[in-house]
Design a protein around this motif. Structure first.
Motif, PDB file in Angstrom:
ATOM      1  N   ILE A  63       1.238  -1.398  -0.209  1.00  0.00           N
ATOM      2  CA  ILE A  63      -0.346  -0.023  -0.064  1.00  0.00           C
ATOM      3  C   ILE A  63       0.902   1.150  -0.185  1.00  0.00           C
ATOM      4  O   ILE A  63       0.481   2.342  -1.086  1.00  0.00           O
ATOM      5  CB  ILE A  63      -1.079   0.194   1.101  1.00  0.00           C
ATOM      6  N   SER A  64       1.649   1.172   0.936  1.00  0.00           N
ATOM      7  CA  SER A  64       2.918   2.386   0.370  1.00  0.00           C
ATOM      8  C   SER A  64       2.940   2.678  -0.321  1.00  0.00           C
ATOM      9  O   SER A  64       3.516   3.954  -1.282  1.00  0.00           O
ATOM     10  CB  SER A  64       4.209   2.360   1.649  1.00  0.00           C
ATOM     11  N   ALA A  65       3.745   1.860  -0.915  1.00  0.00           N
ATOM     12  CA  ALA A  65       4.790   1.858  -1.944  1.00  0.00           C
ATOM     13  C   ALA A  65       3.361   1.821  -3.496  1.00  0.00           C
ATOM     14  O   ALA A  65       4.358   2.982  -3.947  1.00  0.00           O
ATOM     15  CB  ALA A  65       5.315   0.349  -2.791  1.00  0.00           C
ATOM     16  N   ARG A  66       2.525   1.453  -3.511  1.00  0.00           N
ATOM     17  CA  ARG A  66       1.494   1.554  -4.656  1.00  0.00           C
ATOM     18  C   ARG A  66       1.025   3.077  -4.550  1.00  0.00           C
ATOM     19  O   ARG A  66       0.573   4.407  -5.911  1.00  0.00           O
ATOM     20  CB  ARG A  66       0.594   0.801  -4.727  1.00  0.00           C
ATOM     21  N   LEU A  67       1.036   3.896  -2.832  1.00  0.00           N
ATOM     22  CA  LEU A  67       0.701   5.313  -3.005  1.00  0.00           C
ATOM     23  C   LEU A  67       1.612   6.046  -3.013  1.00  0.00           C
ATOM     24  O   LEU A  67       1.521   7.131  -3.249  1.00  0.00           O
ATOM     25  CB  LEU A  67      -0.549   5.317  -2.020  1.00  0.00           C
TER      26      LEU A  67
END
Length: 124
Positions: free
Chosen positions: A71-75
């Motif tokens: 989630i952190s990487a994709r956002l």
């Protein structure tokens, strides 16, 4: 004279400081391992999120059960910000933390985690 670097096309610079997204909080009351799959609950899908709201984007991502790290990487938000926001959404009943590996996990469960991690890395 050096020119400042511009963001790549299609990638806007984030002018909001990370601590403003979490009201300065750095922790969560939810046990939230970074590798744990996070799943959207029906209440999260039915809630009316404001346009471009980060929480709404997290809800949409979690339909496919990514980890907090994914989630952190994709956002493109710091990991600490993702943890706090996901923790808030879990506490509010919009997301659910799925079980992760323990000492009693089977080899198949461990292989599944490794496979899911590799698929997530390839997607980035």
């Amino acid at each position: 004279m050096d020119r400042p670097e511009r963001p790549a096309p299609g990638h806007e610079a984030n002018l909001v400081r990370p601590y403003t997204l979490t009201a300065g909080r750095t922790g969560t009351s939810v046990d939230l391992p970074l590798e744990a799959p996070i799943q959207t609950l029906q209440s999260g899908l039915f809630h009316q999120w404001p346009p471009n709201d980060l929480r709404g984007k997290i809800i949409q991502l979690c339909i496919k059960s990514p980890s907090v790290a994914e989630i952190s990487a994709r956002l493109d938000v710091p990991l600490g910000v993702a943890r706090v926001l996901v923790g808030d959404l879990v506490t509010s009943g919009y997301l659910q933390v799925q079980a992760t590996l323990t000492e009693n996990s089977t080899h198949d469960e461990r292989r599944e985690l490794i496979g899911r991690t590799l698929r997530g890395l390839r997607a980035l």
